[in-house]
Design an enzyme around this catalytic site. Structure first.
Site, PDB file in Angstrom:
ATOM      1  N   ALA A  10      24.146  14.395 -10.851  1.00 40.08           N
ATOM      2  CA  ALA A  10      23.269  13.628 -10.092  1.00 40.08           C
ATOM      3  C   ALA A  10      23.957  12.386  -9.521  1.00 40.08           C
ATOM      4  O   ALA A  10      23.507  11.227  -9.387  1.00 40.08           O
ATOM      5  CB  ALA A  10      22.250  13.266 -10.968  1.00 40.08           C
ATOM      6  N   ALA A  11      25.155  12.438  -9.339  1.00 45.72           N
ATOM      7  CA  ALA A  11      26.152  11.483  -9.046  1.00 45.72           C
ATOM      8  C   ALA A  11      26.443  11.346  -7.509  1.00 45.72           C
ATOM      9  O   ALA A  11      26.813  10.318  -7.053  1.00 45.72           O
ATOM     10  CB  ALA A  11      27.450  11.097  -9.763  1.00 45.72           C
ATOM     11  N   ASP A 102      19.714  18.027  -7.592  1.00 47.53           N
ATOM     12  CA  ASP A 102      19.016  18.289  -6.390  1.00 47.53           C
ATOM     13  C   ASP A 102      18.349  19.606  -6.069  1.00 47.53           C
ATOM     14  O   ASP A 102      18.033  20.059  -5.103  1.00 47.53           O
ATOM     15  CB  ASP A 102      19.896  17.829  -5.187  1.00 47.53           C
ATOM     16  CG  ASP A 102      20.905  18.819  -5.182  1.00 47.53           C
ATOM     17  OD1 ASP A 102      21.210  19.522  -5.921  1.00 47.53           O
ATOM     18  OD2 ASP A 102      21.864  18.698  -4.175  1.00 47.53           O
ATOM     19  N   ASN A 226      19.651  18.446   0.275  1.00 48.37           N
ATOM     20  CA  ASN A 226      20.605  17.478   1.190  1.00 48.37           C
ATOM     21  C   ASN A 226      20.092  16.861   2.083  1.00 48.37           C
ATOM     22  O   ASN A 226      20.971  15.971   2.824  1.00 48.37           O
ATOM     23  CB  ASN A 226      22.095  18.480   1.288  1.00 48.37           C
ATOM     24  CG  ASN A 226      22.410  19.196   0.149  1.00 48.37           C
ATOM     25  OD1 ASN A 226      22.881  18.537  -0.777  1.00 48.37           O
ATOM     26  ND2 ASN A 226      22.448  20.459   0.169  1.00 48.37           N
ATOM     27  N   ARG A 331     -11.644   1.000  -4.218  1.00 52.71           N
ATOM     28  CA  ARG A 331     -10.183   0.357  -4.619  1.00 52.71           C
ATOM     29  C   ARG A 331     -10.162   0.424  -6.101  1.00 52.71           C
ATOM     30  O   ARG A 331     -10.946   0.704  -6.980  1.00 52.71           O
ATOM     31  CB  ARG A 331     -10.540  -1.094  -3.868  1.00 52.71           C
ATOM     32  CG  ARG A 331     -10.262  -0.951  -2.327  1.00 52.71           C
ATOM     33  CD  ARG A 331     -10.539  -2.088  -1.853  1.00 52.71           C
ATOM     34  NE  ARG A 331      -9.497  -3.317  -2.217  1.00 52.71           N
ATOM     35  CZ  ARG A 331      -9.727  -4.483  -2.061  1.00 52.71           C
ATOM     36  NH1 ARG A 331     -10.678  -4.845  -1.346  1.00 52.71           N
ATOM     37  NH2 ARG A 331      -8.572  -5.381  -2.245  1.00 52.71           N
ATOM     38  N   HIS A 361     -24.908   2.367   2.263  1.00 52.77           N
ATOM     39  CA  HIS A 361     -24.171   2.065   3.559  1.00 52.77           C
ATOM     40  C   HIS A 361     -23.982   0.704   4.100  1.00 52.77           C
ATOM     41  O   HIS A 361     -24.668  -0.307   3.565  1.00 52.77           O
ATOM     42  CB  HIS A 361     -24.964   2.819   4.699  1.00 52.77           C
ATOM     43  CG  HIS A 361     -26.228   2.702   4.656  1.00 52.77           C
ATOM     44  ND1 HIS A 361     -27.061   3.786   4.960  1.00 52.77           N
ATOM     45  CD2 HIS A 361     -27.176   1.811   4.274  1.00 52.77           C
ATOM     46  CE1 HIS A 361     -28.441   3.306   4.951  1.00 52.77           C
ATOM     47  NE2 HIS A 361     -28.436   2.228   4.482  1.00 52.77           N
ATOM     48  N   TYR A 385     -14.854 -14.376  -2.633  1.00 51.03           N
ATOM     49  CA  TYR A 385     -13.745 -15.223  -2.364  1.00 51.03           C
ATOM     50  C   TYR A 385     -13.655 -16.582  -1.674  1.00 51.03           C
ATOM     51  O   TYR A 385     -14.405 -16.542  -0.606  1.00 51.03           O
ATOM     52  CB  TYR A 385     -12.630 -14.347  -1.503  1.00 51.03           C
ATOM     53  CG  TYR A 385     -10.988 -15.088  -1.347  1.00 51.03           C
ATOM     54  CD1 TYR A 385     -10.708 -15.494  -2.482  1.00 51.03           C
ATOM     55  CD2 TYR A 385     -10.548 -15.104  -0.256  1.00 51.03           C
ATOM     56  CE1 TYR A 385      -9.231 -15.861  -2.498  1.00 51.03           C
ATOM     57  CE2 TYR A 385      -9.278 -15.573   0.087  1.00 51.03           C
ATOM     58  CZ  TYR A 385      -8.762 -16.156  -1.127  1.00 51.03           C
ATOM     59  OH  TYR A 385      -7.481 -16.385  -0.925  1.00 51.03           O
ATOM     60  N   ALA A 421     -34.464  -9.435   2.589  1.00 48.39           N
ATOM     61  CA  ALA A 421     -33.537  -9.050   3.570  1.00 48.39           C
ATOM     62  C   ALA A 421     -32.900 -10.555   4.325  1.00 48.39           C
ATOM     63  O   ALA A 421     -33.782 -11.334   4.562  1.00 48.39           O
ATOM     64  CB  ALA A 421     -34.101  -8.169   4.708  1.00 48.39           C
TER      65      ALA A 421
END
EC number: 2.7.7.23
Length: 457
Positions: A10-11, A102, A226, A331, A361, A385, A421
């Protein structure tokens, strides 16, 4: 396999990849190429794995860490030279399996068959070969009139007659270690490339009265990568293998050609994956789910009976019977408990949504704990924030949050509270209270007609 040592080359520089990274760390279905090869070797129980590294060695070591031993080829002078650099790490006798880093499509089953063939035939060298329609670029297997392998000739050194041969050398072998070590001392760089070819060792071992054999396999498994085009081709084959494996285990993939599933993904039986989905990392999906169309899920856990539509889920935990989407963004570090609904155009970040709650929603929930059976009205957000720091919102059980509400953190909403609301809540709301934080409405009758008379409308 008892006593087997594996050497992985793998060089190489990998110039055709046109990348600042070593070729073997480029990923196929989410896993570096070199890792696919090491995984296959570990599955057959190799006693020891040695990887020859050179170009950007630290990046290869970062992938494999302490799973293997390392030899170093500082200057790339050919495959024979690479093996020379690892010679001191090889035992004095036994067999060594030599692979290239590879070739991510090689399987453990093929390696087992190769080694068993080598032992059964009593070979000193067994070459893993294949027959290609277009063998251009590959070394050719040269046989005598009786079909015995006598040598390998590299493509650039081959005559026109030799180039017409379609059986090629995969650059993977099983070799007798004692004979290999003797041959390494005899090979030269007297060739078109000025390199030390490992293939020359094959002919030298034959001249030592060593028996040479070739074990032929389908070309798919020995395909080397390759270039970026070949990386794509390997990816396509691997993706097909992965998708077919899931289908054989009871998962419905409606369109495998447009479905990307990573190597380490787990999916339960009777789950349906619709077109256009990308499922990556260490994701686990339970049974009886419907995923898609057009979802991206990364490093997440999804329970049984869930539905995810046109949505993105990153590094989160979703429990059972949860409905997400369309167009939701979950997230990292989010936990969504069972029987929750996350609707369209909703973003949840680093929050806990407890059982039975609904975020239907146009809502943002960040750095929050949302209790059981909470309803988050359309357009409600947690204002987490302040320009410098993130702050936490805590919402109790059975809370009703009206439309277009701002919850300015840090703030706590008690159990069974109602938020009117349009309110902007900046103080804690007691349990069972109704919070109203908005200006009173004022109606100015006749205002429009008056403006028209004055020519202002």
């Amino acid at each position: 396999m008892e006593g087997l040592v594996t050497l992985i080359l793998a060089a190489g520089l990998g110039k055709r990849m046109k990348s600042k990274h070593p070729k073997v760390v480029h990923k196929v279905c989410g896993k570096p190429m070199i890792e696919w090869v090491v995984d296959a070797v570990e599955e057959i129980g190799s006693k020891e794995v040695i990887v020859v590294v050179g170009h950007k060695a630290e990046e290869v070591k970062e992938v494999l860490k302490e799973r293997v031993k390392y030899a170093y080829q500082e200057v790339q002078l050919g495959t024979g030279h690479a093996v020379m650099m690892a010679e001191d790490l090889l035992p004095e006798e036994g067999n060594v399996l030599i692979l290239t880093g590879d070739t991510p499509l090689i399987t453990s089953n093929t390696l087992k068959e190769l080694i068993n063939f080598h032992i059964k035939e009593g070979n000193s060298v067994t070459i893993l070969s294949s027959v290609l329609e277009d063998p251009t670029g590959y070394g050719r297997i040269i046989r005598d009139k009786s079909g015995n392998v006598i040598r390998i000739v590299e493509d650039k050194d081959a005559t026109e007659e030799e180039k017409s041969i379609h059986e090629i050398n995969s650059a993977m072998y099983v070799m007798d270690i004692a004979k290999l070590k003797k041959a390494l001392r005899m090979i030269t760089n007297n060739n078109a490339q000025g390199e030390y070819y490992l293939t020359d060792a094959v002919e030298i071992i034959r001249d030592m009265d060593g028996k040479i054999g070739a074990f032929t396999v389908p070309s798919e498994e020995i395909t080397g990568v390759n270039s970026r085009v070949q990386l794509f081709e390997a990816e396509k084959i691997m993706r097909k293998r992965i998708n077919y494996r899931h289908m054989e285990n009871g998962v419905t993939i409606v369109d495998p050609d447009t479905t990307y599933i990573g190597a380490e993904v787990e999916i339960g039986a009777d789950t349906v994956v619709l077109p256009g989905c990308v499922i990556e990392g260490k994701t686990k999906i339970g049974s009886d789910c419907e995923i898609g169309p057009n979802c991206r899920i990364v490093d997440s856990e999804i329970g049984d009976g869930c539905s995810v539509t046109y949505s993105v889920i990153l590094s989160s935990k979703i429990k059972n019977n949860v409905k997400i989407g369309p167009f939701a963004h979950i997230r990292p570090e989010t936990v969504i408990q069972s029987n929750v609904k996350i609707g369209d155009f909703v973003e949840i970040k680093k929050s806990i949504i407890d059982e039975g709650s609904k975020v239907p929603h146009l809502t943002y929930v960040g750095d929050a704990e949302v209790g059981k059976n909470v309803n988050m009205g359309c357009g409600s957000i947690t204002v987490n924030y302040d320009g410098k720091q993130k702050h936490k919102t805590v919402i109790g059980d059975n809370v009703f949050v009206g439309c277009n509400v701002n919850l300015v953190a840090p703030v706590k909403i008690g159990n069974n509270a109602y938020i009117a609301a349009g309110s902007t809540i900046t103080e804690d709301v007691p349990e069972g209270a109704l919070a109203i934080a908005r200006s009173r409405q004022t109606n100015k009758e006749g205002w429009v007609q008056e403006r028209i008379k004055k020519g202002r409308l």
